[in-house]
Motif scaffolding. Structure first.
Motif, PDB file in Angstrom:
ATOM      1  N   SER A   1       0.828  -1.203   0.000  1.00 46.76           N
ATOM      2  CA  SER A   1       0.000   0.000   0.000  1.00 46.76           C
ATOM      3  C   SER A   1       0.863   1.254   0.000  1.00 46.76           C
ATOM      4  N   PRO A   2       0.374   2.325  -0.651  1.00 50.32           N
ATOM      5  CA  PRO A   2       1.110   3.596  -0.617  1.00 50.32           C
ATOM      6  C   PRO A   2       1.257   4.106   0.822  1.00 50.32           C
ATOM      7  N   VAL A   3       2.389   4.747   1.084  1.00 54.73           N
ATOM      8  CA  VAL A   3       2.672   5.305   2.413  1.00 54.73           C
ATOM      9  C   VAL A   3       2.975   6.786   2.261  1.00 54.73           C
ATOM     10  N   MET A   4       2.406   7.587   3.143  1.00 56.42           N
ATOM     11  CA  MET A   4       2.748   9.009   3.187  1.00 56.42           C
ATOM     12  C   MET A   4       3.436   9.299   4.525  1.00 56.42           C
ATOM     13  N   VAL A   5       4.633   9.851   4.439  1.00 60.31           N
ATOM     14  CA  VAL A   5       5.416  10.169   5.629  1.00 60.31           C
ATOM     15  C   VAL A   5       5.393  11.681   5.821  1.00 60.31           C
ATOM     16  N   CYS A   6       4.967  12.114   6.986  1.00 60.50           N
ATOM     17  CA  CYS A   6       4.829  13.542   7.264  1.00 60.50           C
ATOM     18  C   CYS A   6       5.786  13.931   8.383  1.00 60.50           C
ATOM     19  N   GLY A   7       6.342  15.114   8.273  1.00 66.21           N
ATOM     20  CA  GLY A   7       7.234  15.585   9.326  1.00 66.21           C
ATOM     21  C   GLY A   7       7.981  16.817   8.865  1.00 66.21           C
ATOM     22  N   ASN A   8       8.389  17.638   9.815  1.00 66.23           N
ATOM     23  CA  ASN A   8       9.139  18.841   9.495  1.00 66.23           C
ATOM     24  C   ASN A   8      10.548  18.496   9.021  1.00 66.23           C
ATOM     25  N   THR A   9      11.204  19.466   8.429  1.00 63.67           N
ATOM     26  CA  THR A   9      12.566  19.280   7.932  1.00 63.67           C
ATOM     27  C   THR A   9      13.487  18.822   9.052  1.00 63.67           C
ATOM     28  N   GLY A  10      14.274  17.790   8.771  1.00 58.67           N
ATOM     29  CA  GLY A  10      15.263  17.321   9.739  1.00 58.67           C
ATOM     30  C   GLY A  10      14.771  16.269  10.703  1.00 58.67           C
ATOM     31  N   THR A  11      13.523  15.811  10.564  1.00 62.38           N
ATOM     32  CA  THR A  11      13.003  14.818  11.512  1.00 62.38           C
ATOM     33  C   THR A  11      13.427  13.392  11.151  1.00 62.38           C
ATOM     34  N   GLY A  12      13.842  13.168   9.907  1.00 64.22           N
ATOM     35  CA  GLY A  12      14.306  11.838   9.517  1.00 64.22           C
ATOM     36  C   GLY A  12      13.310  11.069   8.672  1.00 64.22           C
ATOM     37  N   LYS A  13      12.581  11.765   7.816  1.00 65.45           N
ATOM     38  CA  LYS A  13      11.550  11.102   6.999  1.00 65.45           C
ATOM     39  C   LYS A  13      12.156  10.053   6.067  1.00 65.45           C
ATOM     40  N   GLU A  14      13.283  10.412   5.414  1.00 71.53           N
ATOM     41  CA  GLU A  14      13.835   9.474   4.439  1.00 71.53           C
ATOM     42  C   GLU A  14      14.397   8.227   5.113  1.00 71.53           C
TER      43      GLU A  14
END
Length: 468
Positions: A178-191
């Motif tokens: 399933s598609p995933v959407m990762v949300c978070g401010n810059t520098g939080t470690g999304k990648e």
């Protein structure tokens, strides 16, 4: 306008980095600034008075944005145009073109062109390199087995309840397609989470390809994602897009909310049908790609601001991971400090073994607008520039120089005061401390004490707090 002012204006326009063309109603060039000369490598005196298609023979009445505006009278904004100059160089520009109207008649058109040739060339080089990595070699029946993503869940440092829960959810997300959407401010470690999901999935031995959707015009991003066929635009070659290269693997679309709306509709169709069409082609190609996307703004804001189509949002947002700011998981700061000290000790051949109590107090009280990345850079800076066994306050970067941990506020309970007086006293102390920590930056101070900026301004005035 007096001649001297006109000359000054022309001199100023010549300093602008973007190319500027002005043509008359018949399409003849009447003005051509220095940046346009650099872009096209044609002398001004050879361009003035000549028809736009004479100077740009690779363009046509259908592809020239200036001709379109002359014919329709409608302005065009941020459209990519590709052409070949007289030296045979392929040039890509982003054009904004406006009609010049006098007495309700179109008397000419003006165009501002931003050169994106290097951006397109670099993008195509990246695609070619990715193709070399992931396409089947003519002499081999197997694809390259090198890992496509570096991080796994073990690389995500954090023992707070929020992070442990996110790791569990991320691991479960990896078990599905399933598609995933990762949300978070810059520098939080999304990648980190994105790559970890890929590396824990059944696609881990297949391609992982990342593309940032920000700051790229629609036409360029479309050809990057879907590929192109020879002749679809000036200089176009037969080239696969990232969807083809990521087939059977994962495509990570970062800052998906920055994707132009017209391209979002095409992306939605691909997600619905599982087929892509290269730019300029009438044939479709089946693809099996898992999409993971990321946004760096609040989920509600991305819809309310209409940065992302609702239908695309719901298609991408099947599984949601919201990465918290570092300020909301401060129990992880100590282990992050230890991790980054070890990392940069090894890198810089240093021997730091911790931070002083003053530094730890600062780190625990700081708001961390840059999140984990800012903490890492603070540790890296100290270890790179200084020697010793302890990171001290004087070793910290500039943003910590005037920072002082928040005072513990206490009231003398032996002295009975009116409640509103006592509350105002505490409010005044908290606000004053926040202002001092942020060098009297209202926005940053408001964020620290978690109140709207307007509320903070009102209280500063109401409580008569001196403002530097």
């Amino acid at each position: 306008m007096e001649r001297k002012y006109f000359d000054c204006l022309i001199q100023a326009i010549d300093l602008i980095n973007d190319g500027i063309h002005i043509v008359d109603r018949s399409g003849k060039i009447v003005y051509y600034n220095a940046a346009a000369k650099r872009l096209d490598e044609i002398d001004v005196d050879k361009a003035i008075g000549r028809h736009i298609l004479e100077v740009y023979p690779s363009l046509t009445f259908d592809t020239s944005t200036l001709i379109k505006v002359l014919n329709t009278g409608n302005p065009i904004f941020n459209i990519e145009q590709n052409f070949i100059n007289y030296k045979g160089d392929k040039i890509s520009t982003i054009n904004s073109t406006l009609p010049i109207i006098y007495n309700n008649k179109i008397v000419g058109a003006m165009e501002v062109s931003r050169n994106i040739t290097e951006v397109r060339v670099l993008s195509e080089k990246i695609i070619n390199l990715q193709r070399e990595l992931y396409e089947t070699n003519n002499t081999s029946v197997e694809k390259i087995k090198k890992p496509k993503a570096h991080y796994t869940f073990i690389d995500i440092i954090g023992q707070s309840k929020e992070m442990l829960k996110l790791k569990t959810l991320g691991l479960k997300a990896a078990m599905s397609d399933s598609p995933v959407m990762v949300c978070g401010n810059t520098g939080t470690g999304k990648e980190l989470f994105v790559q970890s999901i890929h590396n824990s999935s059944n696609r881990k031995n297949k391609p992982f390809i990342a593309q940032n959707c920000a700051a790229l015009p629609s036409n360029l991003l479309e050809s990057i994602l879907f590929g192109s066929v020879k002749g679809s635009f000036t200089g176009a070659e037969n080239r696969p897009g990232l969807f083809e290269l990521a087939n059977n693997g994962t495509l990570f679309l970062d800052e998906i909310n920055s994707m132009p709306l017209e391209l979002q509709a095409k992306l939605l169709r691909v997600l619905q049908d599982g087929r892509i069409r290269r730019v300029g082609s009438s044939n479709t190609i089946d693809v099996d790609v898992r999409i993971i996307s990321a946004i760096n703004i609040d989920l509600n804001e991305v819809i309310e601001s209409k940065q992302l189509r609702q239908d695309l949002f719901y298609r991408l947002n099947v599984i949601t991971l919201i990465i918290p700011d570092l300020s909301k998981r401060k129990e992880d700061i100590s282990i992050l400090i230890d991790y980054f000290i070890k990392k940069y000790n090894d890198k810089c051949k240093k021997f730091f073994n911790g931070v002083s109590k003053e530094v730890l107090d600062i780190f625990m009280d700081y708001s961390w607008p840059g999140n984990v990345r800012e903490l890492e850079h603070a540790i890296e800076s100290a270890i790179s520039l200084y020697d010793g066994d302890i990171i001290r306050e004087e070793h910290l970067p500039f943003q910590f120089k005037n920072f002082h941990p928040t005072k513990n506020f206490t009231l003398d309970t032996n002295v009975i005061q009116p409640l509103n007086t006592a509350v105002e006293k505490v409010e005044k102390e908290i606000i004053t401390s926040a202002l001092e920590q942020t060098d009297y930056n209202i926005s940053k101070a408001a964020k620290i004490i978690n109140v709207p900026r307007q509320t903070l301004q009102y209280k500063i005035k109401k409580l008569d707090i001196p403002f530097k």
